[in-house]
Enzyme design. Structure first.
Site, PDB file in Angstrom:
ATOM      1  N   ILE A  30      12.043   7.901  11.423  1.00 56.19           N
ATOM      2  CA  ILE A  30      13.270   7.395  12.069  1.00 56.19           C
ATOM      3  C   ILE A  30      14.348   8.474  12.025  1.00 56.19           C
ATOM      4  O   ILE A  30      15.053   8.710  13.014  1.00 56.19           O
ATOM      5  CB  ILE A  30      13.761   6.091  11.403  1.00 56.19           C
ATOM      6  CG1 ILE A  30      12.648   5.037  11.385  1.00 56.19           C
ATOM      7  CG2 ILE A  30      14.996   5.543  12.138  1.00 56.19           C
ATOM      8  CD1 ILE A  30      12.978   3.777  10.586  1.00 56.19           C
ATOM      9  N   SER A 140      16.401  -2.848   4.504  1.00 59.17           N
ATOM     10  CA  SER A 140      15.126  -3.411   4.972  1.00 59.17           C
ATOM     11  C   SER A 140      15.145  -4.937   5.026  1.00 59.17           C
ATOM     12  O   SER A 140      15.637  -5.596   4.103  1.00 59.17           O
ATOM     13  CB  SER A 140      14.001  -2.965   4.037  1.00 59.17           C
ATOM     14  OG  SER A 140      12.829  -3.707   4.291  1.00 59.17           O
ATOM     15  N   TYR A 164       9.532  -2.790  -3.610  1.00 65.38           N
ATOM     16  CA  TYR A 164      10.189  -2.101  -2.490  1.00 65.38           C
ATOM     17  C   TYR A 164      11.399  -2.907  -2.009  1.00 65.38           C
ATOM     18  O   TYR A 164      12.508  -2.385  -1.882  1.00 65.38           O
ATOM     19  CB  TYR A 164       9.196  -1.913  -1.335  1.00 65.38           C
ATOM     20  CG  TYR A 164       9.837  -1.393  -0.069  1.00 65.38           C
ATOM     21  CD1 TYR A 164      10.239  -0.073   0.031  1.00 65.38           C
ATOM     22  CD2 TYR A 164      10.067  -2.235   1.026  1.00 65.38           C
ATOM     23  CE1 TYR A 164      10.850   0.412   1.185  1.00 65.38           C
ATOM     24  CE2 TYR A 164      10.670  -1.770   2.179  1.00 65.38           C
ATOM     25  CZ  TYR A 164      11.062  -0.443   2.252  1.00 65.38           C
ATOM     26  OH  TYR A 164      11.678   0.028   3.388  1.00 65.38           O
TER      27      TYR A 164
HETATM   28  C1  UD1 Z   1       8.034  -4.100   5.303  1.00 60.82           C
HETATM   29  C2  UD1 Z   1       9.372  -4.590   5.847  1.00 60.82           C
HETATM   30  C3  UD1 Z   1       9.956  -3.545   6.799  1.00 60.82           C
HETATM   31  C4  UD1 Z   1       9.994  -2.199   6.111  1.00 60.82           C
HETATM   32  C5  UD1 Z   1       8.592  -1.789   5.674  1.00 60.82           C
HETATM   33  C6  UD1 Z   1       8.630  -0.458   4.945  1.00 60.82           C
HETATM   34  C7  UD1 Z   1       9.123  -7.039   5.962  1.00 60.82           C
HETATM   35  C8  UD1 Z   1       9.109  -8.218   6.837  1.00 60.82           C
HETATM   36  N1  UD1 Z   1       9.214  -5.850   6.578  1.00 60.82           N
HETATM   37  O1  UD1 Z   1       7.151  -4.051   6.358  1.00 60.82           O
HETATM   38  O2  UD1 Z   1      11.273  -3.936   7.173  1.00 60.82           O
HETATM   39  O3  UD1 Z   1      10.522  -1.246   6.966  1.00 60.82           O
HETATM   40  O4  UD1 Z   1       8.120  -2.784   4.778  1.00 60.82           O
HETATM   41  O5  UD1 Z   1       7.365  -0.026   4.615  1.00 60.82           O
HETATM   42  O6  UD1 Z   1       9.086  -7.128   4.752  1.00 60.82           O
HETATM   43  N2  UD1 Z   1      -1.230  -4.953   7.926  1.00 60.82           N
HETATM   44  C9  UD1 Z   1      -2.540  -5.176   8.290  1.00 60.82           C
HETATM   45  N3  UD1 Z   1      -3.374  -4.099   8.370  1.00 60.82           N
HETATM   46  C10 UD1 Z   1      -2.982  -2.830   8.086  1.00 60.82           C
HETATM   47  C11 UD1 Z   1      -1.628  -2.613   7.700  1.00 60.82           C
HETATM   48  C12 UD1 Z   1      -0.780  -3.709   7.625  1.00 60.82           C
HETATM   49  O7  UD1 Z   1      -2.959  -6.306   8.544  1.00 60.82           O
HETATM   50  O8  UD1 Z   1      -3.800  -1.910   8.164  1.00 60.82           O
HETATM   51  C13 UD1 Z   1      -0.313  -6.113   7.881  1.00 60.82           C
HETATM   52  C14 UD1 Z   1       0.467  -6.249   6.588  1.00 60.82           C
HETATM   53  O9  UD1 Z   1      -0.256  -6.962   5.618  1.00 60.82           O
HETATM   54  C15 UD1 Z   1       1.700  -7.006   7.092  1.00 60.82           C
HETATM   55  C16 UD1 Z   1       1.895  -6.471   8.511  1.00 60.82           C
HETATM   56  O10 UD1 Z   1       0.653  -5.913   8.894  1.00 60.82           O
HETATM   57  O11 UD1 Z   1       1.470  -8.377   7.137  1.00 60.82           O
HETATM   58  C17 UD1 Z   1       2.951  -5.392   8.615  1.00 60.82           C
HETATM   59  O12 UD1 Z   1       2.703  -4.423   7.597  1.00 60.82           O
HETATM   60  P1  UD1 Z   1       3.513  -3.059   7.501  1.00 60.82           P
HETATM   61  O13 UD1 Z   1       3.517  -2.367   8.788  1.00 60.82           O
HETATM   62  O14 UD1 Z   1       3.017  -2.333   6.292  1.00 60.82           O
HETATM   63  O15 UD1 Z   1       5.004  -3.524   7.277  1.00 60.82           O
HETATM   64  P2  UD1 Z   1       5.681  -4.674   6.336  1.00 60.82           P
HETATM   65  O16 UD1 Z   1       5.110  -4.650   4.980  1.00 60.82           O
HETATM   66  O17 UD1 Z   1       5.755  -5.947   7.100  1.00 60.82           O
END
Ligand code: UD1
Length: 347
Positions: A30, A140, A164
């Site tokens: 970003i 966040s 986090y």
């Molecule tokens: C969280 C925060 C976000 C922050 C980020 C920093 C929330 C709602 N959001 O993102 O604001 O900027 O952390 O790292 O808390 N997933 C899969 N497969 C994968 C990878 C991820 O299914 O290979 C799923 C995760 O379990 C999750 C979703 O995708 O449910 C999003 O994951 P990710 O992109 O890591 O972000 P958050 O943890 O939601």
């Protein structure tokens, strides 16, 4: 690449032209896009970054073109001497440096805490001593935690469920306290799952859109943690850049306010997966399911009322447009037939 409408550039230019700014984490995903925008707006930029989760490649290209206006300090926000150099003469400080990722914080909570909280405190001190006018802090949406109520409103009680999230929330409180104690103008932008070109895709802690794109372009099945029914307000990076530019230049006397920055729409992971698979030309690939991740939030969606009212923010790029842009970028990097840099590196 950065889709900010021209009218925004025209409005923002007088606020940034000829001004010195500091961007912590400016070599990151970003931060790098924010550097691009501020360069176009005529600012002089000092970046401080320890390159722990990024490379200097993009920045080095900019320094080649604009050596007078881009300065890079290779250092940590835990290093007071590096911070003094970084904030010197900066009217506005955009604070994006952090150890990101929920699972990374679960594996190493102390590192997330030290960088995200102690690092933010040191940055606030350095900025205050240097006479900076404002800090715009990248917070966040994870601060909200599991609360059922949607959309998430800034007046909801925060309930972090990962180290986090706790660290990012603690740093919001530093912004609030430094405004109250020292009169330093601060504002916290609570990002909702930012994505876009140049987001790292090669770490076990990479964000989901980057990971899905990379796996699918390699013809492999991505993993969905849980049933895929979890939802997120995925927000294209241009929206986050615009929010920073607006918050950094607002004439209001901001004093630690928390502001949601999202796209204002949510999508479940299965639907997101299908969209990305189709755009990658591999609609036949099915995801593999694994158990939900610790610290994972079920649903997330931003209420944008305060962002509109306080800083005049409006999302300018919707999910589908942003996804198309992002997948096109990953294709160029990774698709073997495209012969992109990533593909070449893997040969
Ligand atoms: C969280 C925060 C976000 C922050 C980020 C920093 C929330 C709602 N959001 O993102 O604001 O900027 O952390 O790292 O808390 N997933 C899969 N497969 C994968 C990878 C991820 O299914 O290979 C799923 C995760 O379990 C999750 C979703 O995708 O449910 C999003 O994951 P990710 O992109 O890591 O972000 P958050 O943890 O939601």
């Amino acid at each position: 690449m950065l889709r900010l409408p021209q009218e925004w550039f025209a409005r923002l230019r007088p606020r940034y032209e000829g001004k010195r700014v500091c961007i912590t984490g400016g070599a990151g995903f970003i931060g790098g896009h924010l550097v691009d925008a501020l360069l176009s707006l005529g600012s002089s930029i000092t970046v401080i970054d320890d390159l722990s989760n990024s490379t200097a490649a993009h920045l080095a290209g900019l320094i080649d073109i604009e050596p007078e206006r881009v300065r890079f300090i290779h250092g940590s926000i835990l290093d007071d001497a590096a911070l003094v150099q970084a904030v010197e003469g900066a009217e506005r400080v955009f604070h994006l440096a952090a150890v990101s990722s929920v699972p990374r914080s679960i594996a190493d909570p102390e590192r997330s805490y030290t960088v995200n909280v102690t690092g933010t405190m040191r940055l606030a001190e350095a900025a205050r001593r240097a006479g900076a006018r404002r800090i715009v802090y990248s917070a966040s949406s994870s601060a909200y935690g599991q609360g059922e109520r949607l959309p998430k409103v800034e007046t909801d009680t925060p309930a972090p469920v990962s180290p986090y999230a706790a660290s990012k929330l603690a740093a919001e409180h530093i912004m609030l306290a430094w405004a109250a104690s020292y009169g330093l103008s601060t504002v916290s932008l609570r990002y909702f799952n930012i994505f876009g070109p140049r987001q790292p895709a090669d770490s076990p802690y990479s964000a989901v859109i980057a990971v899905f794109a990379r796996k699918l372009l390699e013809g492999k099945a991505p993993i969905i943690f849980g049933d895929g029914g979890q939802t997120r307000d995925f927000t294209y990076v241009s929206n986050a850049v615009l929010a920073n530019l607006l918050a950094g230049s607002s004439e209001r006397a901001l004093a630690g306010e928390v502001v949601n920055i999202g796209a204002g729409a949510r999508i479940d992971l299965l639907t997101l997966f299908r969209k990305i698979a189709e755009q990658c030309g591999v609609g036949h690939i099915q995801p593999e399911h694994q158990p939900s991740r610790a610290g994972d939030v079920r649903h997330s969606l931003a209420d944008l009322s305060r962002a509109r009212e306080l800083i005049g923010y409006e999302p300018v790029v919707a999910l589908d447009v942003g996804l198309a842009e992002t997948i096109a970028w990953y294709k160029e990097q990774w698709a073997p037939e495209a012969g992109g840099a990533g593909a070449r590196a893997r040969r």
